[in-house]
Design a protein around this motif. Structure first.
Motif, PDB file in Angstrom:
ATOM      1  N   VAL A 156      18.959  49.764  55.542  1.00 43.53           N
ATOM      2  CA  VAL A 156      19.011  48.955  54.327  1.00 43.53           C
ATOM      3  C   VAL A 156      20.444  48.884  53.816  1.00 43.53           C
ATOM      4  N   VAL A 157      20.854  47.689  53.420  1.00 51.99           N
ATOM      5  CA  VAL A 157      22.155  47.490  52.799  1.00 51.99           C
ATOM      6  C   VAL A 157      21.991  47.587  51.293  1.00 51.99           C
ATOM      7  N   LEU A 158      22.756  48.498  50.692  1.00 48.62           N
ATOM      8  CA  LEU A 158      22.792  48.634  49.239  1.00 48.62           C
ATOM      9  C   LEU A 158      24.086  48.000  48.753  1.00 48.62           C
ATOM     10  N   MET A 159      23.974  46.899  48.035  1.00 44.80           N
ATOM     11  CA  MET A 159      25.156  46.167  47.591  1.00 44.80           C
ATOM     12  C   MET A 159      25.429  46.400  46.112  1.00 44.80           C
ATOM     13  N   HIS A 160      26.702  46.619  45.794  1.00 46.18           N
ATOM     14  CA  HIS A 160      27.070  46.750  44.388  1.00 46.18           C
ATOM     15  C   HIS A 160      26.987  45.394  43.699  1.00 46.18           C
ATOM     16  N   HIS A 161      26.507  45.412  42.470  1.00 48.86           N
ATOM     17  CA  HIS A 161      26.488  44.213  41.636  1.00 48.86           C
ATOM     18  C   HIS A 161      26.654  44.659  40.192  1.00 48.86           C
ATOM     19  N   GLN A 162      27.067  43.749  39.354  1.00 53.02           N
ATOM     20  CA  GLN A 162      27.116  44.007  37.918  1.00 53.02           C
ATOM     21  C   GLN A 162      26.374  42.858  37.247  1.00 53.02           C
ATOM     22  N   GLY A 163      25.256  43.176  36.593  1.00 53.63           N
ATOM     23  CA  GLY A 163      24.433  42.130  36.007  1.00 53.63           C
ATOM     24  C   GLY A 163      23.514  41.498  37.030  1.00 53.63           C
ATOM     25  N   THR A 164      23.010  40.315  36.716  1.00 57.24           N
ATOM     26  CA  THR A 164      22.123  39.566  37.599  1.00 57.24           C
ATOM     27  C   THR A 164      22.836  38.287  38.021  1.00 57.24           C
ATOM     28  N   PRO A 165      22.337  37.613  39.075  1.00 60.02           N
ATOM     29  CA  PRO A 165      22.988  36.355  39.456  1.00 60.02           C
ATOM     30  C   PRO A 165      23.148  35.378  38.299  1.00 60.02           C
ATOM     31  N   GLU A 166      22.166  35.361  37.385  1.00 61.48           N
ATOM     32  CA  GLU A 166      22.249  34.437  36.252  1.00 61.48           C
ATOM     33  C   GLU A 166      23.466  34.716  35.359  1.00 61.48           C
ATOM     34  N   THR A 167      23.853  35.994  35.231  1.00 59.23           N
ATOM     35  CA  THR A 167      24.862  36.369  34.230  1.00 59.23           C
ATOM     36  C   THR A 167      26.088  37.073  34.791  1.00 59.23           C
ATOM     37  N   MET A 168      26.097  37.398  36.075  1.00 58.03           N
ATOM     38  CA  MET A 168      27.078  38.351  36.595  1.00 58.03           C
ATOM     39  C   MET A 168      28.530  37.899  36.474  1.00 58.03           C
ATOM     40  N   GLN A 169      28.789  36.598  36.437  1.00 59.37           N
ATOM     41  CA  GLN A 169      30.172  36.149  36.360  1.00 59.37           C
ATOM     42  C   GLN A 169      30.593  35.751  34.938  1.00 59.37           C
ATOM     43  N   ALA A 170      29.746  36.061  33.957  1.00 63.65           N
ATOM     44  CA  ALA A 170      30.060  35.659  32.581  1.00 63.65           C
ATOM     45  C   ALA A 170      31.294  36.390  32.057  1.00 63.65           C
TER      46      ALA A 170
ATOM     47  N   ALA B 167      35.694  39.633  38.750  1.00 64.05           N
ATOM     48  CA  ALA B 167      36.762  38.652  38.641  1.00 64.05           C
ATOM     49  C   ALA B 167      37.719  38.843  39.816  1.00 64.05           C
ATOM     50  N   LEU B 168      38.709  37.961  39.916  1.00 68.76           N
ATOM     51  CA  LEU B 168      39.622  38.004  41.051  1.00 68.76           C
ATOM     52  C   LEU B 168      40.302  39.359  41.200  1.00 68.76           C
ATOM     53  N   ASP B 169      40.805  39.923  40.092  1.00 68.82           N
ATOM     54  CA  ASP B 169      41.519  41.193  40.210  1.00 68.82           C
ATOM     55  C   ASP B 169      40.597  42.318  40.657  1.00 68.82           C
ATOM     56  N   HIS B 170      39.322  42.250  40.273  1.00 70.25           N
ATOM     57  CA  HIS B 170      38.362  43.254  40.732  1.00 70.25           C
ATOM     58  C   HIS B 170      38.139  43.129  42.245  1.00 70.25           C
ATOM     59  N   ASN B 171      37.940  41.901  42.727  1.00 69.30           N
ATOM     60  CA  ASN B 171      37.731  41.689  44.155  1.00 69.30           C
ATOM     61  C   ASN B 171      38.930  42.154  44.971  1.00 69.30           C
ATOM     62  N   LEU B 172      40.134  41.836  44.489  1.00 61.70           N
ATOM     63  CA  LEU B 172      41.328  42.233  45.229  1.00 61.70           C
ATOM     64  C   LEU B 172      41.508  43.752  45.224  1.00 61.70           C
ATOM     65  N   ALA B 173      41.162  44.403  44.132  1.00 64.01           N
ATOM     66  CA  ALA B 173      41.244  45.872  44.088  1.00 64.01           C
ATOM     67  C   ALA B 173      40.327  46.493  45.136  1.00 64.01           C
ATOM     68  N   LEU B 174      39.131  45.915  45.293  1.00 67.84           N
ATOM     69  CA  LEU B 174      38.195  46.432  46.290  1.00 67.84           C
ATOM     70  C   LEU B 174      38.709  46.204  47.703  1.00 67.84           C
TER      71      LEU B 174
ATOM     72  N   LYS C 152      33.840  32.824  49.932  1.00 68.48           N
ATOM     73  CA  LYS C 152      33.638  33.066  48.504  1.00 68.48           C
ATOM     74  C   LYS C 152      34.796  32.532  47.668  1.00 68.48           C
ATOM     75  N   SER C 153      34.562  32.467  46.352  1.00 69.73           N
ATOM     76  CA  SER C 153      35.474  31.746  45.476  1.00 69.73           C
ATOM     77  C   SER C 153      36.843  32.386  45.359  1.00 69.73           C
ATOM     78  N   LEU C 154      36.967  33.684  45.624  1.00 68.18           N
ATOM     79  CA  LEU C 154      38.296  34.291  45.545  1.00 68.18           C
ATOM     80  C   LEU C 154      39.249  33.641  46.528  1.00 68.18           C
ATOM     81  N   ILE C 155      38.730  33.147  47.663  1.00 66.49           N
ATOM     82  CA  ILE C 155      39.569  32.451  48.637  1.00 66.49           C
ATOM     83  C   ILE C 155      40.170  31.201  47.998  1.00 66.49           C
ATOM     84  N   SER C 156      39.344  30.467  47.275  1.00 67.87           N
ATOM     85  CA  SER C 156      39.817  29.265  46.593  1.00 67.87           C
ATOM     86  C   SER C 156      40.844  29.609  45.517  1.00 67.87           C
ATOM     87  N   THR C 157      40.561  30.650  44.735  1.00 65.99           N
ATOM     88  CA  THR C 157      41.450  31.028  43.639  1.00 65.99           C
ATOM     89  C   THR C 157      42.827  31.434  44.150  1.00 65.99           C
ATOM     90  N   VAL C 158      42.847  32.204  45.227  1.00 64.23           N
ATOM     91  CA  VAL C 158      44.115  32.682  45.773  1.00 64.23           C
ATOM     92  C   VAL C 158      44.882  31.553  46.459  1.00 64.23           C
TER      93      VAL C 158
END
Length: 339
Positions: free
Chosen positions: A183-197, A240-247, A268-274
Motif C-alpha cells: 500500500v502507498v501512503l501518500m502525504h496530503h494536507q486537507g482534502t482535494p476540495e480544499t488542499m490548495q486553498a 505551494a511551490l516552495d513546499h514542493n521544492l523543499a521536498l 504537475k503544476s509546479l512544472i508550469s510555475t517554474v
C-alpha cells in the motif's frame, strides 16, 4: 528535547549502502527544526537511523520502477476524459505495460485540486467494464475507498495507492491488513476540495517526514506489515511551490522512514510555475527532469503519465552513471562540505 534528522548525501563509489539499492552515502546532513547542524560521516549517524537508511527493502532495483498513470475520469488534471471509453483505457494500459511499466495505476476518482468526492457507486461503475480486459496486467488501484480496493484486488490488482494514506475510509486499513497487499501512503494536507486553498507548514520537509512516520506507525498498529508499506511525499497535495521544492531538494531524507519511496510529480503544476506557465500537454520535459532527480535520489518507484519516455530517459541516465551502480566501502573524507 531536540529531534535530529539525518539526510543522506549520495556519493559515487564510496560509503554505506542506501536502502539496499545501488546507491551509497558517505555523509549525512543533520537537520533540526532550528536549522542545519552540519555534515557528519555516514558511520556517525545514530544506529536507529542508520538501520532504516541502509536496510534492504522491497522494490529496490538498479533503476526505479515505473508506475503508469491510467485515469478513467472526465476531470483529472492531465488525462481527464481521454480514457472514458473502456476499449481505449484497456488499450492504453497494455501499451504502458509494453513500454515498461511495472504497475498500471488505475484511478476512477479525480483527486485534482478542487475535485469533489465521487460517490462509491459511480467509482465502481467506471471500473467495472475494465477488469476483463486488464486481466494479467500488473495493476494498482488509486482509490480512497475500501470497497473499491476490495473489488480491484479481487479483479487482479496487487497494490493499493491511497492518496489519503488510509485516513479517508475507516475500513481501509483493516482491509489492507487482511489482504496483505502493498500500500502507498501518500502525504496530503486537507482534502482535494480544499488542499490548495492556503497550505501551510512550519518546515515542509520535516513536517511531511513526521506525518508519514506517524501514518506508517498507524498502519503497522493496524496489522499491516511494514515491508508492505510505500511512502509518497505527495507532491502537489496541499503544497505551494516552495513546499514542493523543499521536498524535492530534500528527497533523500525520506529513506529514513525505512520503506520504499514513490515519487509522483508527473505533469504537475509546479512544472508550469517554474518554467513560465506551460500547459499540461507541454510538461513532459519538466516531468522527465523531476523523474531523473528522483532517480538520482534513490527513489524506488516513479509514478508517471509518460511511460515510454520515462523509461528511455532512465536508460540513458543509468548508462551515463555507472559509478552510482557500484557502491564501494566508505573511506571518511577529510573535507566536509557546508550545509
Amino acid at each position: 528535547m531536540v529531534r535530529r534528522y539525518y539526510r543522506p548525501i549520495l556519493t559515487e563509489g564510496e560509503g554505506l549502502p542506501l536502502a539496499g539499492g545501488p546507491f551509497s552515502f558517505a555523509r549525512a546532513q543533520v537537520l533540526t527544526r532550528a536549522g542545519c547542524e552540519g555534515i557528519i560521516a555516514a558511520s556517525d549517524v545514530p544506529a536507529q537511523w542508520l538501520e532504516r537508511l541502509t536496510g534492504p527493502r522491497p522494490f529496490s532495483q538498479p533503476q526505479p520502477l515505473i508506475m503508469g498513470v491510467l485515469n478513467i475520469t472526465p476531470d483529472s488534471f492531465s488525462d481527464g476524459g481521454r480514457n472514458n471509453d473502456a476499449a481505449t483505457a484497456i488499450a492504453a494500459a497494455h501499451a504502458m505495460h509494453r513500454a515498461g511499466a511495472a504497475f498500471i495505476d488505475i484511478g476512477a476518482e479525480s483527486t485534482r485540486p478542487g475535485a469533489a468526492e465521487l460517490p462509491l457507486a459511480d467509482e465502481l461503475a467506471r471500473l467495472a467494464p475494465l477488469w476483463a480486459g486488464l486481466a494479467g496486467l500488473p495493476l494498482s488501484i488509486d482509490t480512497r475507498k475500501a470497497a473499491v480496493m476490495a473489488t480491484a484486488l479481487d479483479a487482479g490488482a496487487s497494490l493499493i495507492n491511497d492518496v489519503s494514506a488510509l485516513t479517508h475510509d475507516p475500513a481501509a486499513a483493516a482491509l489492507v491488513a487482511a489482504r496483505g497487499c502493498p500500500v502507498v501512503l501518500m502525504h496530503h494536507q486537507g482534502t482535494p476540495e480544499t488542499m490548495q486553498a492556503a497550505p501551510h507548514y512550519d518546515d515542509a520537509l520535516l513536517d511531511v517526514f513526521d506525518w508519514l512516520e506517524g501514518r506508517i506507525a498507524a498502519a503497522v498498529a493496524a496489522g499491516i506489515n511494514r515491508d508492505r508499506i510505500i511512502a509518497d511525499p505527495g507532491i502537489g497535495f496541499g503544497k505551494a511551490l516552495d513546499h514542493n521544492l523543499a521536498l524535492l531538494r530534500g528527497l533523500t531524507l525520506f529513506h529514513g522512514l525505512g520503506v520504499p519511496i514513490l515519487l509522483g510529480a508527473s505533469r504537475k503544476s509546479l512544472i508550469s510555475t517554474v518554467s513560465g506557465g506551460v500547459g499540461v500537454a507541454d510538461r513532459l520535459p519538466g516531468s522527465l527532469a523531476i523523474a531523473l532527480a528522483g532517480a538520482s535520489a534513490g527513489v524506488q518507484i516513479l509514478r508517471v503519465h509518460d511511460v515510454a519516455e520515462t523509461r528511455q530517459a532512465l536508460s540513458l541516465w543509468a548508462a551515463c552513471n555507472p559509478a552510482l551502480m557500484q557502491p564501494q566501502p566508505f573511506a571518511p573524507s577529510q573535507q566536509r562540505p557546508n550545509c
